[in-house]
Write a protein that holds these residues in place. Structure first.
Motif, PDB file in Angstrom:
ATOM      1  N   PRO A 199       0.827  -1.217   0.000  1.00  0.00           N
ATOM      2  CA  PRO A 199       0.000   0.000   0.000  1.00  0.00           C
ATOM      3  C   PRO A 199       0.858   1.263   0.000  1.00  0.00           C
ATOM      4  CG  PRO A 199      -0.801  -1.589   1.601  1.00  0.00           C
ATOM      5  CD  PRO A 199       0.500  -2.123   1.111  1.00  0.00           C
ATOM      6  N   VAL A 200       0.390   2.271  -0.739  1.00  0.00           N
ATOM      7  CA  VAL A 200       1.113   3.535  -0.846  1.00  0.00           C
ATOM      8  C   VAL A 200       0.668   4.446   0.287  1.00  0.00           C
ATOM      9  CG1 VAL A 200       1.611   5.510  -2.323  1.00  0.00           C
ATOM     10  CG2 VAL A 200       1.264   3.252  -3.330  1.00  0.00           C
ATOM     11  N   PRO A 201       1.589   5.022   1.029  1.00  0.00           N
ATOM     12  CA  PRO A 201       1.193   5.958   2.088  1.00  0.00           C
ATOM     13  C   PRO A 201       0.408   7.133   1.518  1.00  0.00           C
ATOM     14  CG  PRO A 201       3.488   5.305   2.328  1.00  0.00           C
ATOM     15  CD  PRO A 201       3.030   4.784   1.008  1.00  0.00           C
ATOM     16  N   SER A 202      -0.468   7.677   2.329  1.00  0.00           N
ATOM     17  CA  SER A 202      -1.331   8.768   1.865  1.00  0.00           C
ATOM     18  C   SER A 202      -0.546  10.018   1.498  1.00  0.00           C
ATOM     19  CB  SER A 202      -2.371   9.092   2.950  1.00  0.00           C
ATOM     20  OG  SER A 202      -1.705   9.446   4.169  1.00  0.00           O
ATOM     21  N   LYS A 203       0.531  10.293   2.246  1.00  0.00           N
ATOM     22  CA  LYS A 203       1.308  11.488   1.912  1.00  0.00           C
ATOM     23  C   LYS A 203       2.028  11.336   0.570  1.00  0.00           C
ATOM     24  CE  LYS A 203       5.306   9.995   4.652  1.00  0.00           C
ATOM     25  NZ  LYS A 203       6.235  10.373   5.746  1.00  0.00           N
ATOM     26  N   MET A 204       2.340  10.113   0.175  1.00  0.00           N
ATOM     27  CA  MET A 204       2.962   9.898  -1.123  1.00  0.00           C
ATOM     28  C   MET A 204       1.935  10.038  -2.245  1.00  0.00           C
ATOM     29  SD  MET A 204       6.216   9.221  -0.698  1.00  0.00           S
ATOM     30  CE  MET A 204       6.623   8.358  -2.200  1.00  0.00           C
ATOM     31  N   SER A 205       0.760   9.485  -2.042  1.00  0.00           N
ATOM     32  CA  SER A 205      -0.263   9.570  -3.082  1.00  0.00           C
ATOM     33  C   SER A 205      -0.780  10.983  -3.276  1.00  0.00           C
ATOM     34  CB  SER A 205      -1.420   8.620  -2.734  1.00  0.00           C
ATOM     35  OG  SER A 205      -1.995   8.985  -1.497  1.00  0.00           O
ATOM     36  N   ARG A 206      -0.727  11.816  -2.211  1.00  0.00           N
ATOM     37  CA  ARG A 206      -1.178  13.196  -2.355  1.00  0.00           C
ATOM     38  C   ARG A 206      -0.191  14.057  -3.131  1.00  0.00           C
ATOM     39  NH1 ARG A 206      -2.380  12.759   3.226  1.00  0.00           N
ATOM     40  NH2 ARG A 206      -0.542  14.066   3.626  1.00  0.00           N
ATOM     41  N   ASN A 207       1.065  13.783  -2.998  1.00  0.00           N
ATOM     42  CA  ASN A 207       2.088  14.659  -3.571  1.00  0.00           C
ATOM     43  C   ASN A 207       2.751  14.095  -4.827  1.00  0.00           C
ATOM     44  OD1 ASN A 207       1.730  16.464  -1.387  1.00  0.00           O
ATOM     45  ND2 ASN A 207       3.146  15.244  -0.119  1.00  0.00           N
TER      46      ASN A 207
END
Length: 518
Positions: A418-426
């Motif tokens: 799973p991709v961390p949320s901070k990575m998917s946002r930026n």
């Protein structure tokens, strides 16, 4: 007559008035005269005629006393000229003309020419001082040197080999003359050369073949620390008499190399049954490189226990030159490529079917080898890219956006965690999946865009009409319908780019660019 000599003429005046030859005074040098009184000068002017009257016979003086004085003056000058020394004759010789003679020679052509003796070119001689010790005062002979690496390092040549740093442990295995110690033996023949002491040498072709080279040119080119020696005629004649080389080699250029330098360069590879570290010279360097001690340096070397080692296997006139006549390629063959030679077989009514089957099998094997080569890619020199067959490339594609709440489905995946949320946002994160159809449903290389129009109606099981389906038995019809459902479900996953590629209409500011929604 010598150039620059003054010409003196003796003039006599004839009393014949009909003579037409002009008369002149002798060309006498002017002498300084003392000053005289005016009366003597006037009388002298009356005695000398005008210059304009010299060529006129009618105005010549009639007095005969003037002729006598001229004759006496001329006789004195002749006596003085006789006393002058005559120059000696210039010695000349006849030699051949230089250059190419003309094609069309004139009748009076002479191939010889007369030239002064001092213009004859001196022939080349030994020159210099022929005393003991050679030419006295000449320049010293250049020092023998050789470049031993690509950086331009120069090594001095001493005792027919390059002067290199010595290894303390390696020096205990060979002496300065090339003799191996502790029972070691060379894989090649060694010999001494007349006039070079007890130092051991090898023919350059034998160690070259022993370590895997086809000729001595690459042997010395790849290993610059070896010094090549060309033997002279006397040394060659002595080697022929000792049967080191055959008599047919008397007109060839024979190269030799010291056995010690070959051992220093190759170590255990040039020793019979040589083992790494134990039979190597550069022990310190090999240990630093991680060489395994006791490992055979050449596993392909053939050694028969109880029999003497065959050193003639690397001698050209004992069969070693057969390497030049084999069909072994000079470069490694790519994996899967079969090198087959055309067989010449007489086909008759008995073996024609067997030979036909063999040729078909060989052809099929060649096609399979080519396909295997294409699978690893073909380099295109024009685009500088590796090109692969279309059957190995994706023909369809779709893009699916994964929501954050769907990341839990891949929680246990080690490949796509799973991709961390901070990575998917930026950042833009894309995972690539490759999917192939099941065997028997549809070809992996199937691409609707490449199907011609006249074959579009016959693509896949859906192209089979109902009339043909009704002719199938119930069991076959059931299996056909199952395969048709799998094909339809697989094709339904791929569609237009607007539906399956996450494409949408572009967002354009209408205030800047007028955009019609219709």
């Amino acid at each position: 007559m010598a150039p620059g000599r003054k010409i003196r003429l003796r003039l006599t005046r004839s009393s014949n008035p009909t003579e037409s030859t002009p008369k002149t005074f002798a060309d006498l040098d002017d002498e300084p005269m003392p000053d005289v009184d005016d009366d003597a000068t006037a009388n002298e002017k009356q005695a000398i005629p005008e210059p304009d009257d010299e060529d006129d016979d009618d105005h010549q003086p009639k007095d005969e006393s003037g002729d006598d004085e001229d004759e006496e003056a001329a006789e004195k000058e002749d006596e003085e000229s006789v006393k002058e020394p005559t120059p000696p004759p210039v010695p000349t010789i006849r030699r051949k003309r230089l250059g190419r003679p003309p094609k069309n020679r004139p009748p009076d052509w002479d191939n010889m020419v007369t030239v002064p003796a001092d213009e004859t070119p001196r022939r080349r001689g030994r020159g210099g001082w022929r005393g003991r010790g050679g030419r006295k005062g000449g320049p010293a002979a250049p020092k023998a040197e050789q470049v031993i690496d690509a950086e331009g390092t120069v090594a001095e040549i001493v005792n027919d080999e390059c002067v290199l740093p010595e290894d303390a442990e390696g020096e205990t295995k060979v002496d300065k003359l090339g003799n191996l110690q502790d029972g070691r033996d060379y894989r090649c023949r060694t010999f001494t050369v007349s006039g070079r002491g007890e130092r051991l040498y090898m023919l350059s072709t034998e160690p070259a073949r022993c370590v895997g080279f086809r000729d001595s040119y690459l042997f010395f080119t790849k290993h610059r620390k070896l010094y090549k020696i060309i033997v002279d005629d006397d040394e060659k004649r002595d080697m022929i008499e000792r049967e080191i080389i055959p008599h047919s080699y008397k007109g060839r250029s024979i190269g030799i190399v010291t056995a010690r330098s070959v051992f220093r360069e190759f170590g255990a590879r040039i020793i019979v049954g040589g083992k790494r570290i134990i039979d190597d010279y550069a022990v310190t360097q090999l240990r630093a490189d991680g060489a395994v001690e006791g490992e055979l340096a050449d596993p392909d070397d053939r050694i028969v226990v109880g029999e003497p080692y065959n050193k003639n296997q690397y001698v050209a006139w004992h069969g070693a030159s057969a390497v030049y006549h084999t069909n072994v390629p000079t470069i490694p063959v790519p994996n899967g490529k079969i090198e087959s030679k055309k067989r010449k077989v007489n086909v008759n009514d008995v073996n024609w079917m067997l030979e036909h089957a063999r040729e078909a099998s060989t052809f099929n094997a060649g096609i399979n080898a080519i396909r295997k080569l294409n699978n690893v890619g073909v380099y295109d020199i024009h685009t500088n890219v590796m090109q692969y067959p279309s059957m190995m490339q994706p023909t369809r594609g779709r893009i699916e956006q994964v929501a954050p709440e769907d990341e839990a489905a891949t929680k246990g995946s080690a490949v796509f965690p799973p991709v961390p949320s901070k990575m998917s946002r930026n950042f833009f994160v894309a995972d690539t999946y490759y999917e192939s159809s099941q065997a028997g449903i549809i070809s992996a290389a199937d691409n609707e865009a490449e199907i011609p129009d006249f074959l579009a109606a016959f693509n896949g099981l859906s192209a089979v009409s109902d009339d043909i389906k009704d002719l199938l038995p119930p069991s076959c019809r059931k299996a056909f319908d199952q395969a048709l459902d799998k094909e339809s479900s697989y094709r339904s996953q791929w569609g237009l780019e607007s539906d399956k590629m996450s494409r949408r209409q572009p967002v354009i500011d209408k205030a800047i660019v007028p955009y019609s929604m219709t």
